[in-house]
Design an enzyme around this catalytic site. Structure first.
Site, PDB file in Angstrom:
ATOM      1  CB  ALA A   1      -0.934  -0.006   1.215  1.00 22.75           C
ATOM      2  CE1 TYR A   2       5.709   5.394   2.617  1.00 17.13           C
ATOM      3  CE2 TYR A   2       7.181   4.102   1.244  1.00 17.13           C
ATOM      4  CZ  TYR A   2       6.915   5.252   1.955  1.00 17.13           C
ATOM      5  OH  TYR A   2       7.833   6.265   1.995  1.00 17.13           O
ATOM      6  CD  GLU A   3       6.573  -1.592  -2.667  1.00 18.13           C
ATOM      7  OE1 GLU A   3       5.881  -2.232  -3.507  1.00 18.13           O
ATOM      8  OE2 GLU A   3       7.534  -2.101  -2.070  1.00 18.13           O
TER       9      GLU A   3
ATOM     10  CB  SER B   1       0.497   5.744  -1.024  1.00 20.86           C
ATOM     11  OG  SER B   1       1.743   5.679  -0.359  1.00 20.86           O
TER      12      SER B   1
END
Length: 133
Positions: free
Chosen positions: A3-5, A7
Site C-alpha cells: 500500500a505504501y508503494e 501511494s
C-alpha cells in the site's frame, strides 16, 4: 508495504499529471516530486512489532541517513531556482537510498499518462474538488 508503494506511485502520477495540465494551460507554476531516500525517521515504527522487526531495524540503522539529510530533497525543490516543473528529486547515492539531492528518474509506471489521467479524474470524483484547467 504494498500500500505504501502504491501511494508513492500515485503521488508521482498525480505530480506528472499536474505538470502536464499546468504546462498545457501555460501557467507559471511548478509541479515537483521529491523523496528522502532511506531516512532515520519513525515512519516504519509499526514494523518493529512484527517478527521480522528486529532484523529490519538492524538493516535500517546500517543504511539509513539522518532525517536532516532526508529533508534535503524537499528543501532543494523549494529553494533551488534551477529546478523545472516535472522534476523528481532524491538522493544521489546507491539506489537513491542516501546522499545529496539531485534530479532522479522514477519508474516507467509513474510516467503512464493514461493512468495519471484516470487517477486525476477519480481524485476529483472522490473529493468533489475540480481543478479548472
Amino acid at each position: 508495504m504494498r500500500a505504501y508503494e502504491r501511494s508513492k506511485l500515485a503521488n508521482l502520477l498525480f505530480t506528472y499529471e499536474l505538470h502536464r495540465r499546468v504546462t498545457q494551460a501555460d501557467l507559471d507554476t511548478l509541479s515537483l516530486a521529491v523523496h528522502p531516500g532511506v531516512a532515520a525517521t519513525n515512519v516504519g515504527r509499526r514494523l518493529e512489532e512484527k517478527w521480522y522487526g528486529p532484523l529490519l531495524s538492524s538493516i535500517h540503522r546500517l543504511i539509513a541517513q539522518s532525517a536532516t539529510m532526508g529533508a534535503l530533497p524537499t528543501l532543494r525543490a523549494a529553494t533551488d531556482l534551477r529546478v523545472t516543473s516535472g522534476e523528481y528529486c532524491g538522493p544521489d547515492g546507491f539506489r537513491q537510498m542516501r546522499g545529496y539531492p539531485v534530479r532522479v528518474e522514477s519508474s516507467p509506471a509513474s510516467h503512464d499518462p493514461d493512468t495519471a489521467r484516470r487517477l486525476w479524474l477519480v481524485s476529483e470524483e472522490l473529493t468533489g474538488v475540480r481543478f479548472p484547467i
